[in-house]
Design a protein around this motif. Structure first.
Motif, PDB file in Angstrom:
ATOM      1  N   GLY A  92      14.368   5.178   8.186  1.00 42.09           N
ATOM      2  CA  GLY A  92      14.836   4.640   9.530  1.00 42.09           C
ATOM      3  C   GLY A  92      13.913   5.057  10.595  1.00 42.09           C
ATOM      4  O   GLY A  92      14.170   4.803  11.750  1.00 42.09           O
ATOM      5  N   TYR A  93      12.500   5.333  10.326  1.00 43.75           N
ATOM      6  CA  TYR A  93      11.311   5.490  11.212  1.00 43.75           C
ATOM      7  C   TYR A  93      10.402   4.754  10.932  1.00 43.75           C
ATOM      8  O   TYR A  93       9.867   5.080   9.811  1.00 43.75           O
ATOM      9  N   ILE A  94       9.582   4.140  11.908  1.00 42.70           N
ATOM     10  CA  ILE A  94       8.269   3.663  11.599  1.00 42.70           C
ATOM     11  C   ILE A  94       7.286   4.294  12.517  1.00 42.70           C
ATOM     12  O   ILE A  94       7.659   4.802  13.758  1.00 42.70           O
ATOM     13  N   SER A  95       5.988   4.301  12.207  1.00 42.22           N
ATOM     14  CA  SER A  95       4.926   4.961  12.913  1.00 42.22           C
ATOM     15  C   SER A  95       3.633   4.242  12.482  1.00 42.22           C
ATOM     16  O   SER A  95       3.419   3.716  11.267  1.00 42.22           O
ATOM     17  N   THR A  96       2.731   4.119  13.669  1.00 39.59           N
ATOM     18  CA  THR A  96       1.553   3.619  13.326  1.00 39.59           C
ATOM     19  C   THR A  96       0.438   4.907  13.536  1.00 39.59           C
ATOM     20  O   THR A  96      -0.748   4.683  13.448  1.00 39.59           O
ATOM     21  N   ARG A  97       0.829   5.993  13.594  1.00 40.67           N
ATOM     22  CA  ARG A  97      -0.003   7.156  13.594  1.00 40.67           C
ATOM     23  C   ARG A  97       0.003   7.797  12.261  1.00 40.67           C
ATOM     24  O   ARG A  97       0.902   8.445  11.599  1.00 40.67           O
ATOM     25  N   GLY A  98      -1.203   7.836  11.660  1.00 40.61           N
ATOM     26  CA  GLY A  98      -1.558   8.272  10.328  1.00 40.61           C
ATOM     27  C   GLY A  98      -1.254   9.627  10.171  1.00 40.61           C
ATOM     28  O   GLY A  98      -0.700   9.843   8.780  1.00 40.61           O
ATOM     29  N   ASN A  99      -1.178  10.332  11.067  1.00 43.64           N
ATOM     30  CA  ASN A  99      -1.029  11.969  10.772  1.00 43.64           C
ATOM     31  C   ASN A  99       0.766  12.189  10.573  1.00 43.64           C
ATOM     32  O   ASN A  99       1.046  13.193  10.325  1.00 43.64           O
ATOM     33  N   GLU A 100       1.435  10.796  10.815  1.00 47.00           N
ATOM     34  CA  GLU A 100       2.852  11.287  10.489  1.00 47.00           C
ATOM     35  C   GLU A 100       3.264  10.529   8.939  1.00 47.00           C
ATOM     36  O   GLU A 100       4.219  10.477   8.921  1.00 47.00           O
ATOM     37  N   TYR A 101       2.383  10.089   8.282  1.00 45.47           N
ATOM     38  CA  TYR A 101       2.468   9.620   6.955  1.00 45.47           C
ATOM     39  C   TYR A 101       2.096  10.903   6.007  1.00 45.47           C
ATOM     40  O   TYR A 101       1.378  11.718   6.240  1.00 45.47           O
ATOM     41  N   ASP A 102       3.045  10.895   4.754  1.00 43.85           N
ATOM     42  CA  ASP A 102       3.026  11.972   4.047  1.00 43.85           C
ATOM     43  C   ASP A 102       2.029  11.864   2.881  1.00 43.85           C
ATOM     44  O   ASP A 102       1.517  12.954   2.211  1.00 43.85           O
ATOM     45  N   TYR A 103       1.958  10.699   2.561  1.00 49.97           N
ATOM     46  CA  TYR A 103       1.217  10.462   1.217  1.00 49.97           C
ATOM     47  C   TYR A 103       0.109   9.390   1.265  1.00 49.97           C
ATOM     48  O   TYR A 103       0.341   8.444   1.992  1.00 49.97           O
ATOM     49  N   TRP A 104      -0.985   9.517   0.893  1.00 47.68           N
ATOM     50  CA  TRP A 104      -2.257   8.728   0.869  1.00 47.68           C
ATOM     51  C   TRP A 104      -2.850   8.361  -0.429  1.00 47.68           C
ATOM     52  O   TRP A 104      -2.800   9.131  -1.419  1.00 47.68           O
ATOM     53  N   GLY A 105      -3.357   7.067  -0.498  1.00 47.82           N
ATOM     54  CA  GLY A 105      -4.020   6.670  -1.771  1.00 47.82           C
ATOM     55  C   GLY A 105      -5.478   7.249  -1.516  1.00 47.82           C
ATOM     56  O   GLY A 105      -5.964   7.936  -0.439  1.00 47.82           O
ATOM     57  N   GLN A 106      -6.238   6.795  -2.398  1.00 48.77           N
ATOM     58  CA  GLN A 106      -7.902   7.225  -2.613  1.00 48.77           C
ATOM     59  C   GLN A 106      -8.524   6.360  -1.646  1.00 48.77           C
ATOM     60  O   GLN A 106      -9.744   6.808  -1.211  1.00 48.77           O
ATOM     61  N   GLY A 107      -7.992   5.225  -1.384  1.00 45.54           N
ATOM     62  CA  GLY A 107      -8.971   4.334  -0.453  1.00 45.54           C
ATOM     63  C   GLY A 107      -9.764   3.223  -1.513  1.00 45.54           C
ATOM     64  O   GLY A 107      -9.937   3.511  -2.651  1.00 45.54           O
ATOM     65  N   THR A 108     -10.207   2.054  -0.657  1.00 45.91           N
ATOM     66  CA  THR A 108     -10.707   1.120  -1.433  1.00 45.91           C
ATOM     67  C   THR A 108     -11.546   0.686  -0.358  1.00 45.91           C
ATOM     68  O   THR A 108     -11.290   0.054   0.699  1.00 45.91           O
ATOM     69  N   GLN A 109     -12.836   0.358  -0.823  1.00 51.06           N
ATOM     70  CA  GLN A 109     -13.958  -0.439  -0.009  1.00 51.06           C
ATOM     71  C   GLN A 109     -13.836  -1.735   0.297  1.00 51.06           C
ATOM     72  O   GLN A 109     -13.641  -2.732  -0.834  1.00 51.06           O
ATOM     73  N   VAL A 110     -13.919  -2.266   1.513  1.00 49.64           N
ATOM     74  CA  VAL A 110     -13.995  -3.693   1.731  1.00 49.64           C
ATOM     75  C   VAL A 110     -15.289  -3.958   2.632  1.00 49.64           C
ATOM     76  O   VAL A 110     -15.472  -3.045   3.526  1.00 49.64           O
ATOM     77  N   ILE A 111     -15.979  -4.834   2.223  1.00 51.31           N
ATOM     78  CA  ILE A 111     -17.356  -5.062   2.834  1.00 51.31           C
ATOM     79  C   ILE A 111     -17.440  -6.556   3.286  1.00 51.31           C
ATOM     80  O   ILE A 111     -17.267  -7.286   2.316  1.00 51.31           O
ATOM     81  N   VAL A 112     -17.565  -6.992   4.550  1.00 51.17           N
ATOM     82  CA  VAL A 112     -17.654  -8.123   4.975  1.00 51.17           C
ATOM     83  C   VAL A 112     -19.102  -8.465   5.484  1.00 51.17           C
ATOM     84  O   VAL A 112     -19.448  -7.864   6.481  1.00 51.17           O
ATOM     85  N   SER A 113     -19.710  -9.344   4.894  1.00 55.84           N
ATOM     86  CA  SER A 113     -21.042  -9.591   5.566  1.00 55.84           C
ATOM     87  C   SER A 113     -21.120 -10.767   6.048  1.00 55.84           C
ATOM     88  O   SER A 113     -20.150 -11.878   6.041  1.00 55.84           O
ATOM     89  N   SER A 114     -21.796 -10.929   7.179  1.00 59.46           N
ATOM     90  CA  SER A 114     -22.163 -12.262   8.194  1.00 59.46           C
ATOM     91  C   SER A 114     -22.760 -13.120   7.559  1.00 59.46           C
ATOM     92  O   SER A 114     -23.836 -13.049   6.633  1.00 59.46           O
TER      93      SER A 114
END
Length: 125
Positions: free
Chosen positions: A103-125
């Protein structure tokens, strides 16, 4: 505990599209919302988009509004980030995160409890 695994990153030219996936496992019933964040080289982590786990309402950062779409497959415990009209400034490591507060939403990362490992996105011009 909730485990998150992202996939779908890669390299693309400006104007192209990518779709990121984030598969959740473990105590997924405890998830209130799922978010995508990103960290560009030399910059702080920033909010990208979130979806309320139950109900599916969404919220976007102004920088991606109209280009990115977040969605979730409740049955598959997976969240997606469809990224269209990509720009070089979208280059970053993208992380999905889970907020266990119902029942609560946040845009602040420090309020999230669990994180994935990340995935790289590269956009070239």
């Amino acid at each position: 505990q909730v485990q998150l695994v992202e996939s779908g990153g890669g390299s693309v030219q400006a104007g192209g599209s990518l779709r990121l996936s984030c598969a959740a496992s473990g105590r997924t019933l405890s998830i209130g919302a799922m978010g995508w964040f990103r960290r560009a080289p030399g910059k702080e982590r920033e909010f990208v988009a979130l979806v309320r786990w139950s109900g599916g309402s969404t919220y976007y950062a102004d920088s991606v509004k109209g280009r990115f779409t977040i969605s979730r497959d409740y049955a598959e415990n997976t969240v997606y980030l469809q990224m269209n009209s990509l720009k070089p400034e979208d280059t970053a490591v993208y992380y999905c995160a889970a907020d266990s507060r119902l029942g609560y939403i946040s845009t602040r990362g420090n309020e999230y409890d669990y994180w994935g490992q990340g995935t790289q996105v590269i956009v070239s011009s």
